[in-house]
Design a protein around this motif. Structure first.
Motif, mmCIF file in Angstrom:
data_model
loop_
_atom_site.group_PDB
_atom_site.id
_atom_site.type_symbol
_atom_site.label_atom_id
_atom_site.label_comp_id
_atom_site.label_asym_id
_atom_site.label_seq_id
_atom_site.Cartn_x
_atom_site.Cartn_y
_atom_site.Cartn_z
ATOM 1 N N GLU A 144 -17.183 72.669 -10.734
ATOM 2 C CA GLU A 144 -18.089 71.720 -10.079
ATOM 3 C C GLU A 144 -17.430 71.124 -8.839
ATOM 4 O OE1 GLU A 144 -20.703 67.668 -11.086
ATOM 5 O OE2 GLU A 144 -19.256 68.459 -12.544
ATOM 6 N N PHE A 145 -16.144 70.812 -8.953
ATOM 7 C CA PHE A 145 -15.409 70.246 -7.820
ATOM 8 C C PHE A 145 -15.310 71.262 -6.686
ATOM 9 C CE2 PHE A 145 -11.658 68.972 -5.420
ATOM 10 C CZ PHE A 145 -11.815 67.594 -5.334
ATOM 11 N N ALA A 146 -15.052 72.523 -7.039
ATOM 12 C CA ALA A 146 -14.943 73.582 -6.024
ATOM 13 C C ALA A 146 -16.259 73.754 -5.273
ATOM 14 C CB ALA A 146 -14.540 74.894 -6.687
ATOM 15 N N LYS A 147 -17.372 73.728 -5.996
ATOM 16 C CA LYS A 147 -18.675 73.886 -5.357
ATOM 17 C C LYS A 147 -19.014 72.693 -4.470
ATOM 18 C CE LYS A 147 -20.772 76.948 -8.808
ATOM 19 N NZ LYS A 147 -21.861 77.134 -9.802
ATOM 20 N N ALA A 148 -18.679 71.500 -4.948
ATOM 21 C CA ALA A 148 -18.951 70.301 -4.152
ATOM 22 C C ALA A 148 -18.077 70.273 -2.905
ATOM 23 C CB ALA A 148 -18.708 69.047 -4.994
ATOM 24 N N LEU A 149 -16.825 70.683 -3.056
ATOM 25 C CA LEU A 149 -15.888 70.677 -1.936
ATOM 26 C C LEU A 149 -16.306 71.658 -0.850
ATOM 27 C CD1 LEU A 149 -13.147 69.482 -0.997
ATOM 28 C CD2 LEU A 149 -12.047 71.473 -2.032
ATOM 29 N N SER A 150 -16.817 72.824 -1.269
ATOM 30 C CA SER A 150 -17.222 73.863 -0.313
ATOM 31 C C SER A 150 -18.677 73.735 0.109
ATOM 32 C CB SER A 150 -17.010 75.247 -0.934
ATOM 33 O OG SER A 150 -17.880 75.439 -2.034
ATOM 34 N N GLY A 151 -19.384 72.781 -0.484
ATOM 35 C CA GLY A 151 -20.805 72.655 -0.195
ATOM 36 C C GLY A 151 -21.612 73.787 -0.797
ATOM 37 N N GLY A 152 -21.028 74.477 -1.789
ATOM 38 C CA GLY A 152 -21.717 75.594 -2.430
ATOM 39 C C GLY A 152 -21.625 76.886 -1.645
ATOM 40 N N ASP A 153 -20.683 76.966 -0.719
ATOM 41 C CA ASP A 153 -20.523 78.155 0.123
ATOM 42 C C ASP A 153 -19.731 79.237 -0.617
ATOM 43 O OD1 ASP A 153 -20.128 80.035 2.054
ATOM 44 O OD2 ASP A 153 -19.212 78.694 3.518
ATOM 45 N N PRO A 154 -20.387 80.329 -1.039
ATOM 46 C CA PRO A 154 -19.696 81.377 -1.796
ATOM 47 C C PRO A 154 -18.635 82.118 -0.986
ATOM 48 C CG PRO A 154 -21.918 82.075 -1.217
ATOM 49 C CD PRO A 154 -21.822 80.626 -0.870
ATOM 50 N N SER A 155 -18.688 82.024 0.330
ATOM 51 C CA SER A 155 -17.676 82.690 1.152
ATOM 52 C C SER A 155 -16.317 82.014 1.014
ATOM 53 C CB SER A 155 -18.099 82.696 2.624
ATOM 54 O OG SER A 155 -18.040 81.408 3.196
ATOM 55 N N LYS A 156 -16.279 80.814 0.427
ATOM 56 C CA LYS A 156 -15.029 80.076 0.251
ATOM 57 C C LYS A 156 -14.391 80.327 -1.115
ATOM 58 C CE LYS A 156 -15.700 77.902 4.162
ATOM 59 N NZ LYS A 156 -15.080 78.404 5.376
ATOM 60 N N ILE A 157 -15.017 81.144 -1.944
ATOM 61 C CA ILE A 157 -14.521 81.358 -3.305
ATOM 62 C C ILE A 157 -13.099 81.900 -3.321
ATOM 63 C CG2 ILE A 157 -14.847 82.699 -5.427
ATOM 64 C CD1 ILE A 157 -17.844 82.465 -5.023
ATOM 65 N N ALA A 158 -12.808 82.876 -2.479
ATOM 66 C CA ALA A 158 -11.465 83.457 -2.441
ATOM 67 C C ALA A 158 -10.429 82.393 -2.076
ATOM 68 C CB ALA A 158 -11.418 84.621 -1.452
ATOM 69 N N LEU A 159 -10.765 81.548 -1.115
ATOM 70 C CA LEU A 159 -9.863 80.480 -0.689
ATOM 71 C C LEU A 159 -9.649 79.473 -1.808
ATOM 72 C CD1 LEU A 159 -8.266 79.064 1.576
ATOM 73 C CD2 LEU A 159 -10.392 77.959 2.280
ATOM 74 N N LEU A 160 -10.732 79.115 -2.499
ATOM 75 C CA LEU A 160 -10.648 78.176 -3.613
ATOM 76 C C LEU A 160 -9.823 78.758 -4.754
ATOM 77 C CD1 LEU A 160 -14.386 77.065 -3.576
ATOM 78 C CD2 LEU A 160 -12.443 75.583 -3.073
ATOM 79 N N ARG A 161 -10.027 80.031 -5.029
ATOM 80 C CA ARG A 161 -9.279 80.702 -6.090
ATOM 81 C C ARG A 161 -7.781 80.674 -5.787
ATOM 82 N NH1 ARG A 161 -10.814 84.828 -9.776
ATOM 83 N NH2 ARG A 161 -8.997 85.942 -10.612
ATOM 84 N N ASN A 162 -7.444 80.983 -4.544
ATOM 85 C CA ASN A 162 -6.046 80.996 -4.137
ATOM 86 C C ASN A 162 -5.419 79.606 -4.266
ATOM 87 O OD1 ASN A 162 -3.702 82.377 -2.716
ATOM 88 N ND2 ASN A 162 -4.141 80.756 -1.239
ATOM 89 N N SER A 163 -6.180 78.573 -3.886
ATOM 90 C CA SER A 163 -5.683 77.199 -3.978
ATOM 91 C C SER A 163 -5.413 76.798 -5.422
ATOM 92 C CB SER A 163 -6.695 76.232 -3.352
ATOM 93 O OG SER A 163 -6.862 76.498 -1.977
ATOM 94 N N ILE A 164 -6.315 77.200 -6.324
ATOM 95 C CA ILE A 164 -6.142 76.883 -7.747
ATOM 96 C C ILE A 164 -4.907 77.581 -8.315
ATOM 97 C CG2 ILE A 164 -7.152 77.235 -10.046
ATOM 98 C CD1 ILE A 164 -9.909 76.796 -8.719
ATOM 99 N N GLU A 165 -4.727 78.831 -7.957
ATOM 100 C CA GLU A 165 -3.568 79.586 -8.436
ATOM 101 C C GLU A 165 -2.265 79.010 -7.889
ATOM 102 O OE1 GLU A 165 -4.708 83.515 -7.204
ATOM 103 O OE2 GLU A 165 -5.490 84.025 -9.204
ATOM 104 N N GLU A 166 -2.281 78.596 -6.624
ATOM 105 C CA GLU A 166 -1.099 77.982 -6.027
ATOM 106 C C GLU A 166 -0.790 76.645 -6.707
ATOM 107 O OE1 GLU A 166 1.088 79.113 -3.771
ATOM 108 O OE2 GLU A 166 0.017 81.022 -3.915
#
Length: 206
Positions: A144-166
């Motif tokens: 939910e936080f990832a979607k709110a942070l990106s405004g629901g932009d699916p093109s940011k999923i890879a970036l969000l995934r990388n941030s979570i893993e880091e």
């Protein structure tokens, strides 16, 4: 196609006051109206879609998390102030000072903390299947936080995934080794949630 109004000078207005000229002007207007209609399309142009960060959700989630973390910090400070930690002197330190002092060896610190039954029971409830810090709720909040942070932009999923893993790697470094099993399960559930989101977005666009 934009429809521009036809400007007529006074001179030309006098010359063109005939039935024929009126029909020509009407025909020209009709042509412009038809062109505007034909320009419309039933297809959705996703390339121009904009995404706006959901600041309301973000602020609410941050506020809720801060309340929970504040309670957790107080418990840790209380436990340490009430006893001698076998791995070193940490009495009187704030939570942030404790985190800094034991950065890279938090696992050792927590393993040597003596916890009373009431605190242990409360912690078990918090990390249970339906608890606030359990796998289900924590991973759901992360998505939910990832979607709110990106405004629901699916093109940011890879970036969000990388941030979570880091972030997970940074937590392991601070912990001083592999994180507990519940942390691994939470990471897996969160990454799966991102994959599901990507899949849904792909099916929608196709």
């Amino acid at each position: 196609m934009a429809i521009h109004p036809i400007s007529i000078s006074p001179k030309s207005e006098m010359i063109n006051k005939t039935d024929a000229s009126s029909r020509v002007a009407a025909s020209s207007a009709d042509s412009n109206e038809e062109a505007a209609v034909y320009e419309k399309s039933n297809k959705t142009d996703t390339s121009t879609k904009t995404y706006t960060q959901d600041t309301v959700t973000l602020n609410e989630m941050k506020k809720q998390a801060e309340m929970k973390l504040s309670s957790f910090r107080a418990v840790v400070e209380k436990l340490i102030s009430m006893q001698n930690v076998k791995t070193g002197e940490a009495q009187g330190l704030s939570y942030d000072q404790i985190m800094k002092k034991y950065d890279g060896k938090l696992k050792e610190l927590y393993q040597n903390l003596e916890v009373d039954d009431s605190t242990r029971l409360n912690a078990q409830q918090e990390i249970s299947e339906d608890g606030y810090w359990g796998v289900k709720q924590t991973s759901a909040r992360a998505i939910e936080f990832a979607k709110a942070l990106s405004g629901g932009d699916p093109s940011k999923i890879a970036l969000l995934r990388n941030s979570i893993e880091e972030g997970y790697k940074a937590a392991e470094k601070a912990w001083g080794g592999e994180l507990p099993e519940i942390s691994k399960q939470t990471l897996e559930a969160t990454l799966k949630g991102l994959d599901d989101w990507a899949k849904e977005a792909s099916q929608t666009t196709s």
